[in-house]
Scaffold this motif. Structure first.
Motif, PDB file in Angstrom:
ATOM      1  N   LEU A  18       0.833  -1.203   0.000  1.00 24.48           N
ATOM      2  CA  LEU A  18       0.000   0.000   0.000  1.00 24.48           C
ATOM      3  C   LEU A  18       0.866   1.250   0.000  1.00 24.48           C
ATOM      4  O   LEU A  18       0.610   2.206  -0.743  1.00 24.48           O
ATOM      5  CB  LEU A  18      -0.950  -0.008   1.201  1.00 24.48           C
ATOM      6  CG  LEU A  18      -1.869   1.198   1.337  1.00 24.48           C
ATOM      7  CD1 LEU A  18      -2.754   1.356   0.100  1.00 24.48           C
ATOM      8  CD2 LEU A  18      -2.727   1.063   2.583  1.00 24.48           C
ATOM      9  N   CYS A  33      -5.743   3.062  -4.223  1.00 25.55           N
ATOM     10  CA  CYS A  33      -4.578   2.235  -3.904  1.00 25.55           C
ATOM     11  C   CYS A  33      -4.964   1.117  -2.936  1.00 25.55           C
ATOM     12  O   CYS A  33      -4.569  -0.038  -3.114  1.00 25.55           O
ATOM     13  CB  CYS A  33      -3.465   3.087  -3.291  1.00 25.55           C
ATOM     14  SG  CYS A  33      -2.714   4.254  -4.446  1.00 25.55           S
ATOM     15  N   GLU A  34      -5.745   1.463  -1.938  1.00 29.29           N
ATOM     16  CA  GLU A  34      -6.175   0.470  -0.953  1.00 29.29           C
ATOM     17  C   GLU A  34      -7.038  -0.612  -1.617  1.00 29.29           C
ATOM     18  O   GLU A  34      -6.858  -1.806  -1.363  1.00 29.29           O
ATOM     19  CB  GLU A  34      -6.944   1.170   0.167  1.00 29.29           C
ATOM     20  CG  GLU A  34      -7.220   0.298   1.352  1.00 29.29           C
ATOM     21  CD  GLU A  34      -7.870   1.089   2.477  1.00 29.29           C
ATOM     22  OE1 GLU A  34      -7.538   0.809   3.627  1.00 29.29           O
ATOM     23  OE2 GLU A  34      -8.717   1.970   2.193  1.00 29.29           O
ATOM     24  N   VAL A  37      -4.772  -2.939  -3.634  1.00 28.60           N
ATOM     25  CA  VAL A  37      -4.021  -3.863  -2.782  1.00 28.60           C
ATOM     26  C   VAL A  37      -4.937  -4.976  -2.293  1.00 28.60           C
ATOM     27  O   VAL A  37      -4.551  -6.154  -2.285  1.00 28.60           O
ATOM     28  CB  VAL A  37      -3.347  -3.117  -1.602  1.00 28.60           C
ATOM     29  CG1 VAL A  37      -2.768  -4.097  -0.596  1.00 28.60           C
ATOM     30  CG2 VAL A  37      -2.267  -2.182  -2.125  1.00 28.60           C
TER      31      VAL A  37
END
Length: 166
Positions: A18, A33-34, A37
């Motif tokens: 992350l 982004c989270e 991931v």
């Protein structure tokens, strides 16, 4: 048979991955982004069930980066579709339109009246605005000509019934 990944290793890999994405794409993209991931971790659980890769961190980072790019592309396409729909839904206003254009616009609005079913709107529009014959419309829809004729007749009848709302 190899050992499954330990919880400690997951707790180490996920924040590192992350952090890499956030550093690369910016803090304003933290949510994307989270999500990327999380999708990469799900893929890792499926793919690593039998054998983890030689470098789990690199695999997870690469997969997360690819998922991030997919999310951004999907989001961009969704926004573009929403903008196109919004443009179609905007009321048609004309500042310097001739009366002939006004008549055509009136006819188009009449054919697309919300009281008409979508199939009736399209058939009536193709007939009245585009000037297609019933036979041509039936050919496009791959339906019998009497079916299209009935749709047009019903649409006209419904317009008669709702003339007060026009």
């Amino acid at each position: 048979m190899t050992q499954p990944m330990s919880q400690e290793l997951w707790r180490e890999l996920v924040p590192q991955t992350l952090a890499r994405l956030v550093r690369r794409y910016g803090a304003d993209q933290f949510d994307h982004c989270e999500d990327a991931v999380q999708e990469a971790v799900l893929e890792a659980h499926r793919s690593w069930a039998t054998r983890p890769p030689d470098d789990p961190q690199a695999w997870l980072a690469t997969t997360a980066r690819r998922r991030y790019i997919d999310l951004i592309r999907t989001d961009r396409r969704r926004r573009e579709r929403e903008q196109r729909v919004a443009l179609l839904d905007e009321p048609l206003t004309a500042g310097s339109v001739s009366s002939e254009s006004d008549d055509a616009l009136l006819l188009l609005r009449l054919c697309c009246h919300p009281a008409l079913p979508r199939t009736g709107q399209v058939a009536l529009t193709l007939r009245a605005v585009a000037g297609l014959r019933t036979e041509q419309i039936a050919n496009v829809y791959q339906l019998p000509e009497p079916t299209i004729a009935q749709r047009i007749t019903r649409a006209k009848q419904r317009l008669k019934e709702h003339r007060d709302a026009l």
